[in-house]
Design an enzyme around this catalytic site. Structure first.
Site, PDB file in Angstrom:
ATOM      1  N   ARG A   1     -30.048  50.866 -31.608  1.00 35.70           N
ATOM      2  CA  ARG A   1     -30.002  49.574 -32.321  1.00 35.70           C
ATOM      3  C   ARG A   1     -30.172  49.761 -33.830  1.00 35.70           C
ATOM      4  O   ARG A   1     -29.474  49.127 -34.626  1.00 35.70           O
ATOM      5  CB  ARG A   1     -31.118  48.665 -31.769  1.00 35.70           C
TER       6      ARG A   1
ATOM      7  N   ARG B   1     -26.702  39.591 -30.526  1.00 36.09           N
ATOM      8  CA  ARG B   1     -27.446  40.835 -30.705  1.00 36.09           C
ATOM      9  C   ARG B   1     -28.823  40.497 -31.258  1.00 36.09           C
ATOM     10  O   ARG B   1     -28.953  39.639 -32.135  1.00 36.09           O
ATOM     11  CB  ARG B   1     -26.757  41.735 -31.736  1.00 36.09           C
ATOM     12  N   ILE B   2     -29.828  41.189 -30.748  1.00 41.05           N
ATOM     13  CA  ILE B   2     -31.151  41.089 -31.361  1.00 41.05           C
ATOM     14  C   ILE B   2     -31.154  42.011 -32.578  1.00 41.05           C
ATOM     15  O   ILE B   2     -30.718  43.161 -32.489  1.00 41.05           O
ATOM     16  CB  ILE B   2     -32.257  41.477 -30.358  1.00 41.05           C
TER      17      ILE B   2
ATOM     18  N   HIS C   1     -29.083  27.863 -32.956  1.00 42.34           N
ATOM     19  CA  HIS C   1     -29.632  28.096 -31.617  1.00 42.34           C
ATOM     20  C   HIS C   1     -29.526  26.804 -30.802  1.00 42.34           C
ATOM     21  O   HIS C   1     -29.848  25.722 -31.318  1.00 42.34           O
ATOM     22  CB  HIS C   1     -31.104  28.525 -31.731  1.00 42.34           C
TER      23      HIS C   1
HETATM   24  C1  GRF Z   1     -23.675  28.487 -29.539  1.00 42.77           C
HETATM   25  O1  GRF Z   1     -24.167  27.721 -28.477  1.00 42.77           O
HETATM   26  C2  GRF Z   1     -24.789  28.889 -30.464  1.00 42.77           C
HETATM   27  O2  GRF Z   1     -25.800  27.946 -30.538  1.00 42.77           O
HETATM   28  C3  GRF Z   1     -25.306  30.155 -29.840  1.00 42.77           C
HETATM   29  O3  GRF Z   1     -24.149  30.805 -29.344  1.00 42.77           O
HETATM   30  C4  GRF Z   1     -23.151  29.841 -29.059  1.00 42.77           C
HETATM   31  C5  GRF Z   1     -21.905  30.252 -29.785  1.00 42.77           C
HETATM   32  O4  GRF Z   1     -20.813  29.417 -29.476  1.00 42.77           O
HETATM   33  N1  GRF Z   1     -26.036  30.933 -30.797  1.00 42.77           N
HETATM   34  P1  GRF Z   1     -19.443  29.602 -30.260  1.00 42.77           P
HETATM   35  O5  GRF Z   1     -19.039  31.062 -30.122  1.00 42.77           O
HETATM   36  O6  GRF Z   1     -19.663  29.227 -31.678  1.00 42.77           O
HETATM   37  O7  GRF Z   1     -18.461  28.708 -29.566  1.00 42.77           O
END
Ligand code: GRF
Length: 220
Positions: A72, A98-99, A116
């Site tokens: 990583r 990815r973290i 998120h």
């Molecule tokens: C979204 O739900 C976002 O909140 C999360 O990953 C998803 C990505 O969706 N982090 P997209 O690829 O933008 O359609």
């Protein structure tokens, strides 16, 4: 007489998949709702559909496959170098699965943001929609936040909130939250570019009285 144009903010977007949030940002920039230019889209997966979205919009893309790195730390160091080459003002995670190491986060802290699919601090991590239902939450939504070394724990910039309806499924909730995401990510980036909000002392600090002040919560 020479005309001067204000340089637009340079934005690098990181994706792993569909890229619908990337699309929302591309569209908002094209509509001049964000005085910014997406200068690069980077994916850790060559098959990410978001790469096609970027190419269609004429945005340079790059693929950095994490599976070709020893660990990583090595991947994150190479990713950070690749990002830095294009000298972005903002680094936007849009479904980048990815973290990130603390070293990576520290390199971009204050200009690194994520979206998120929950009302953080509720439901960090995965499967947020099913977890909101299991917890019998009456409200759910999405959060744009500054990224700090602890995953999904950075200070919120904007949240999109919707009511959880009776007979709701995780799928229907996910679809509504996704719509909200497409509203709040452009709002958050516009506020950042305008200097209406910034990362200070571990907090999201809003400038008071700034006409560009974006709402901190919007409701579906
Ligand atoms: C979204 O739900 C976002 O909140 C999360 O990953 C998803 C990505 O969706 N982090 P997209 O690829 O933008 O359609």
């Amino acid at each position: 007489m020479t005309t001067q144009t204000t340089p637009r903010a340079r934005v690098c977007v990181l994706i792993s998949g569909n890229g619908s949030n990337l699309q929302a940002l591309i569209d908002a920039c094209a509509r001049h709702e964000i005085p910014a230019e997406i200068i690069q889209v980077i994916s850790n997966r060559a098959d990410a559909f978001g790469l096609q979205r970027a190419q269609k919009a004429g945005i340079p893309t790059a693929v950095l496959d994490h599976r070709t790195f020893a660990d990583r730390a090595a991947f994150d160091a190479a990713l950070a170098d690749l990002i830095s080459q294009s000298q972005p003002d903002w680094v936007v995670l849009a479904g980048f699965m990815r973290i990130l190491t603390p070293e990576f986060v520290q390199r971009f802290i204050g200009k690194l943001i994520n979206i998120h699919p929950s009302l953080l601090p509720r439901h960090p991590g995965l499967n947020t929609h099913a977890r909101a239902l299991a917890a019998e939450d009456t409200e759910h939504g999405a959060t744009v936040h500054f990224v700090t070394p602890t995953v999904d724990a950075g200070p919120a910039i904007i949240q999109g909130v919707c009511a959880v309806q009776a007979e709701e499924s995780a799928e229907s909730l996910q679809a509504r939250v996704h719509q909200l995401e497409h509203q709040i990510y452009p709002l958050a980036l516009a506020a950042l570019v305008a200097g209406a909000v910034r990362y200070e002392h571990g907090q999201a600090q809003w400038a008071s009285g700034n006409p560009a002040n974006a709402p901190r919560q919007i409701f579906a």
